[in-house]
Design an enzyme around this catalytic site. Sequence first.
Site, PDB file in Angstrom:
ATOM      1  N   HIS A  18      -5.036  37.051   8.840  1.00 43.25           N
ATOM      2  CA  HIS A  18      -5.084  37.937  10.001  1.00 43.25           C
ATOM      3  C   HIS A  18      -5.381  39.375   9.564  1.00 43.25           C
ATOM      4  CE1 HIS A  18      -3.927  39.248  14.106  1.00 43.25           C
ATOM      5  NE2 HIS A  18      -3.556  40.349  13.472  1.00 43.25           N
ATOM      6  N   GLU A  19      -4.593  39.847   8.608  1.00 40.99           N
ATOM      7  CA  GLU A  19      -4.786  41.218   8.141  1.00 40.99           C
ATOM      8  C   GLU A  19      -6.096  41.372   7.371  1.00 40.99           C
ATOM      9  OE1 GLU A  19      -2.994  43.408   9.347  1.00 40.99           O
ATOM     10  OE2 GLU A  19      -1.364  42.147  10.105  1.00 40.99           O
ATOM     11  N   HIS A  22      -8.813  42.391   9.788  1.00 45.08           N
ATOM     12  CA  HIS A  22      -8.795  43.839  10.055  1.00 45.08           C
ATOM     13  C   HIS A  22      -9.375  44.606   8.866  1.00 45.08           C
ATOM     14  CE1 HIS A  22      -6.581  43.232  13.676  1.00 45.08           C
ATOM     15  NE2 HIS A  22      -5.440  42.909  13.099  1.00 45.08           N
TER      16      HIS A  22
END
Length: 421
Positions: A18-19, A22
């Site tokens: 997920h990170e 980003h």
Amino acid sequence: MNTVIAFIIIFGALVFFHELGHFIFAKRAGILVRDFSIGFGPKVFSHTKNETNYTIRLLPLGGFVRMAGDDPEMVEIKPGHRLALVLNDDNLVEKIVLQGKDRFPNARIIEVEMADLEHDLIIKGYEDEEDETLKTFHLSRTAVIVEEQAETLIAPWDRQFASKKLGARAMTIFAGPMMNFLLAIVIFTLLGFIQGVQVNEPFIGELLPEGSAHKAGLQEGDVVLSIDGAEISDFDDITEIVRSHPEEELIFTVERNEETLDVPVTPKREIIEDKEIGLIGVQAPVDKSFLRLATFGFVETYNWTVKIIELLGTLVTGQFSIDMLAGPVGIYKTTETAAQAGILILMKWAALLSINLGIMNLLPIPALDGGRLLFFGVEALRGKPIDRQKEGMVHFIGFALLMVLMIVVTWNDIQRFFIIK
């Protein structure tokens, strides 16, 4: 212990990807990423490379990517501050020393008159109390602010999150949930290649050695035409008839090698969840064609996404219950059950968790990625961004409410799993 390890690995992987979404798109947009962190709380591991501090923290319950300008910059240099400037060979400031000036004996000591670390990249000040000449020092774009042993890279305006075009900012935020869906696709695809893709067709799949079907003479690949005269169209029909006739002889009419055979099979009686059902030890047929395997991950991720969204839709209809939510405790207990069932079940559970994480983060709730995307949508309609302080306050309130909900859900999990009523 195995459950703890499985929980940490699964949750850590979901947060990492997920990170990572980003992080990758922030870097592509030219945004300075200050921190890439997995977990919360005290640091267990920390390493700085290429502008970014990578950390692993004690509690594996989340993570964050901190981008320049996404939060207020921590260091502010005001008029009247006395600081030391370390210049490089090009006469550009490479270090702005706020604390620990004695470590830089050759630094230029000034009293600040004004400082612009974002746009003009200059610091103006008086170098000598008796000299009233205002001097201007130009900063290197990679200058750092020194506070004791800590060094913080300055963030010119074009390296900050807010300076980027709306599309780049929106993609940077959306990339986190997107990576969770991609991870689910990869896991389901791997599962497909490992065990094949179950299909709902009227074929006999793998037979268990001790099952009634194997003992009666049914073979893998037999096409079931009818059972006791009832026409069969898919594997669900086989399952329904067998389960409803425990200890009753059934005549399976099957096609094998272009021959039609009648095979009598008597399902064994089993009690599952206080209900008596019949079982014959046959698994659903699987398709291992390349096309089916190549598309399985996408199809399965889509189907589960629709199911989860439909479940969330009960929030609107009023059919939603707090028992339908699970916090860290509930996820841990389900991970324990999945780990006991085997690695394949654990992989499927990880894929479902990844889809859940992606969907939940896309909900238009302040403090979540979906909440931020909602503000970007309003910005697109207005033609200008919403005041950052007002937006920050909304996200803060949203975060506080999420923490309250997390406490309620966690307490509900504890009551369900650990408190005997």
